[in-house]
Design an enzyme around this catalytic site. Structure first.
Site, PDB file in Angstrom:
ATOM      1  N   PRO A  33       0.837  -1.193   0.125  1.00 36.14           N
ATOM      2  CA  PRO A  33       0.246  -0.098  -0.077  1.00 36.14           C
ATOM      3  C   PRO A  33       0.695   1.083  -0.053  1.00 36.14           C
ATOM      4  O   PRO A  33       1.675   1.459   0.813  1.00 36.14           O
ATOM      5  CB  PRO A  33      -0.735  -0.178   1.189  1.00 36.14           C
ATOM      6  N   MET A  34       0.598   2.254  -1.077  1.00 32.95           N
ATOM      7  CA  MET A  34       1.266   3.575  -0.901  1.00 32.95           C
ATOM      8  C   MET A  34       0.162   4.722  -1.287  1.00 32.95           C
ATOM      9  O   MET A  34      -0.502   4.622  -2.304  1.00 32.95           O
ATOM     10  CB  MET A  34       2.324   3.347  -2.090  1.00 32.95           C
ATOM     11  N   THR A  35       0.448   5.575  -0.538  1.00 30.67           N
ATOM     12  CA  THR A  35      -0.723   6.522  -0.454  1.00 30.67           C
ATOM     13  C   THR A  35      -0.262   7.456  -1.564  1.00 30.67           C
ATOM     14  O   THR A  35       1.188   8.003  -1.943  1.00 30.67           O
ATOM     15  CB  THR A  35      -0.672   7.546   0.701  1.00 30.67           C
ATOM     16  N   GLY A  67      -3.803   3.439   1.391  1.00 28.66           N
ATOM     17  CA  GLY A  67      -4.785   3.552   2.762  1.00 28.66           C
ATOM     18  C   GLY A  67      -5.919   4.167   2.202  1.00 28.66           C
ATOM     19  O   GLY A  67      -5.981   5.229   1.696  1.00 28.66           O
ATOM     20  N   GLN A 110      -6.787  -1.415   1.895  1.00 25.96           N
ATOM     21  CA  GLN A 110      -6.224  -1.272   3.659  1.00 25.96           C
ATOM     22  C   GLN A 110      -7.132   0.137   3.829  1.00 25.96           C
ATOM     23  O   GLN A 110      -7.249   1.086   3.182  1.00 25.96           O
ATOM     24  CB  GLN A 110      -4.919  -0.484   3.478  1.00 25.96           C
ATOM     25  N   HIS A 177      -5.040  -1.126   8.855  1.00 21.29           N
ATOM     26  CA  HIS A 177      -3.507  -0.605   9.013  1.00 21.29           C
ATOM     27  C   HIS A 177      -3.234  -0.321  10.622  1.00 21.29           C
ATOM     28  O   HIS A 177      -3.825   0.838  11.213  1.00 21.29           O
ATOM     29  CB  HIS A 177      -3.621   1.088   8.311  1.00 21.29           C
ATOM     30  N   HIS A 180       3.002   2.354  11.429  1.00 23.98           N
ATOM     31  CA  HIS A 180       3.500   3.352  11.408  1.00 23.98           C
ATOM     32  C   HIS A 180       2.970   4.730  12.213  1.00 23.98           C
ATOM     33  O   HIS A 180       3.035   5.825  11.579  1.00 23.98           O
ATOM     34  CB  HIS A 180       3.125   3.683   9.882  1.00 23.98           C
ATOM     35  N   TYR A 182      -0.256   5.192  13.182  1.00 24.33           N
ATOM     36  CA  TYR A 182      -1.320   5.807  13.018  1.00 24.33           C
ATOM     37  C   TYR A 182      -2.683   5.317  14.144  1.00 24.33           C
ATOM     38  O   TYR A 182      -1.805   4.535  15.106  1.00 24.33           O
ATOM     39  CB  TYR A 182      -1.823   5.238  11.539  1.00 24.33           C
TER      40      TYR A 182
END
Length: 377
Positions: A33-35, A67, A110, A177, A180, A182
């Site tokens: 997953p990459m925003t 995400g 995600q 998620h 990281h 969050y």
């Protein structure tokens, strides 16, 4: 062995199908997953559909989406990041699912709440408060307010609704998620969780919020619908901190999540080859699998020669991050240290990364550079 080495070995190791619950992934390659922030108004559009479908068509077995925000006012920090609620956004995601499936891939969203990482006044709900376990930021300073029991209940319900919607519109699984720094991770980490109620204190108490959340999602979906849970030691802008200093501490945090219904752990590290604890070569995914018996996904600079810090944090990564071989990765996969391999920046740079690696065309791989972040291709 060089990147031009054993294509046959790479194909043999990476091409094995993987099954968990009702999901069978055609190979061991996942998209991390990459925003990307290319969803105006939070709605994934045709460009987003093509972005994911292109990678599935080129051999990525499992796509884990960027995400996506749950339906809670304090969940997000941008109106360009996709949401996972509302008819318009869910229709966009349904089209993503359709096209990924037509291309032969599997896909899981995600789902996400940023917690204290949100700035006051940030869209898509600028009026919403910044919420976290204890009203404490990742740097230890007071910010926003601590969540009440009503807040806790609302967030858990929103995660469960998102998981149910993921199954309803055809996704193959869902990822929570919990990494990281969050919201879920803010409960897991003692530095941000200083609560004195049932959700704070020792590891068994700090994991209660996450375990209740997992259990609610498990109840909202069918028994065969896989729940993936993402973890990390590092937190956003705090790359050397550790949620668990020993395997025993890690086990205390993970076991309640297994009991609540997690099927797969996605263990986020900056470099997949780094041992997690002294006395063993196992990385975080390896330790997680050993301690829980559950399947795991490894991630961290796969196919590249340096991690993301120079580009994303230090601002010194304008030069290309060079392609690197994956022999160490294949060694670890062969001995079942983990089950799936999530590829991030290398797959962002080169949508055909999987096809090229599986067919021995590694000389054609495209290096990652910061400029590639400006487009969705």
């Amino acid at each position: 062995m060089s990147i031009n080495g054993s294509a046959e070995r790479a194909a043999q190791v990476l091409s094995r199908p993987f099954t968990v619950g009702g999901m069978t992934v055609p190979n061991r390659i996942a998209m991390a997953p990459m925003t990307r922030m290319f969803s105006p108004g939070g709605v994934p559009n045709a460009d987003v559909v093509a972005y994911y479908a292109r990678r599935a068509a080129a051999g990525v077995g499992l796509i884990i989406t960027e995400g996506t925000y749950i339906e809670h006012p304090s969940a997000g920090l941008s109106d360009s990041v996709p949401r996972f609620y509302g008819e318009d956004a869910l229709a966009g995601w349904a089209e993503v699912v359709k096209q990924v499936h037509l291309a032969g891939g599997r896909i899981a969203p995600q789902i996400w709440h940023v917690g204290v990482s949100r700035e006051e006044g940030a869209p898509p709900h600028p009026e919403a408060p910044v919420l976290s376990p204890s009203g404490i930021g990742l740097n230890g300073e007071p910010v926003g307010r601590a969540m009440t029991q009503d807040d806790v209940d609302a967030v858990i319900a929103a995660f469960a609704d998102a998981a149910a919607n993921a199954e309803r519109i055809g996704f193959d699984g869902v990822e929570l998620h919990g990494a990281h720094g969050y919201l879920i991770d803010q409960f897991l980490w003692g530095a941000t969780n200083r609560r004195s109620d049932d959700y704070g204190g020792d590891p068994a108490s700090r994991v209660r919020f996450a375990a209740e959340l997992v259990a609610a999602c498990r109840k909202a979906v069918s028994a065969e619908f896989p729940i993936i849970f993402r973890t990390s030691q590092w937190k956003q802008d705090h790359y050397d901190v550790r949620m668990a200093e020993t395997p025993q501490e890690l086990e205390a945090l993970l076991t309640p999540l297994v009991e609540a219904g997690v099927d797969v752990f996605h263990s986020s590290t900056r470099r997949y080859w780094t041992p997690e604890f002294e006395g063993s070569d196992l990385n975080l995914a390896g330790w997680t699998k050993k301690l829980t018996g559950k399947s795991t996904i490894t991630v961290g600079s796969v196919g590249l020669n340096q991690d993301f810090l120079p580009t994303f944090v230090l601002g010194t990564g304008s030069e290309q991050t060079q392609v690197a071989d994956i022999e160490n990765l294949l060694d670890r996969l062969e001995r079942d240290e983990f089950d799936l391999v999530a590829v991030g920046r290398a797959l962002l740079a080169d949508p055909e990364w999987a096809a090229k690696v599986l067919s021995g065309r590694t000389a054609e791989l495209v290096p990652f550079s910061k400029e590639q972040l400006g487009t969705l291709h």
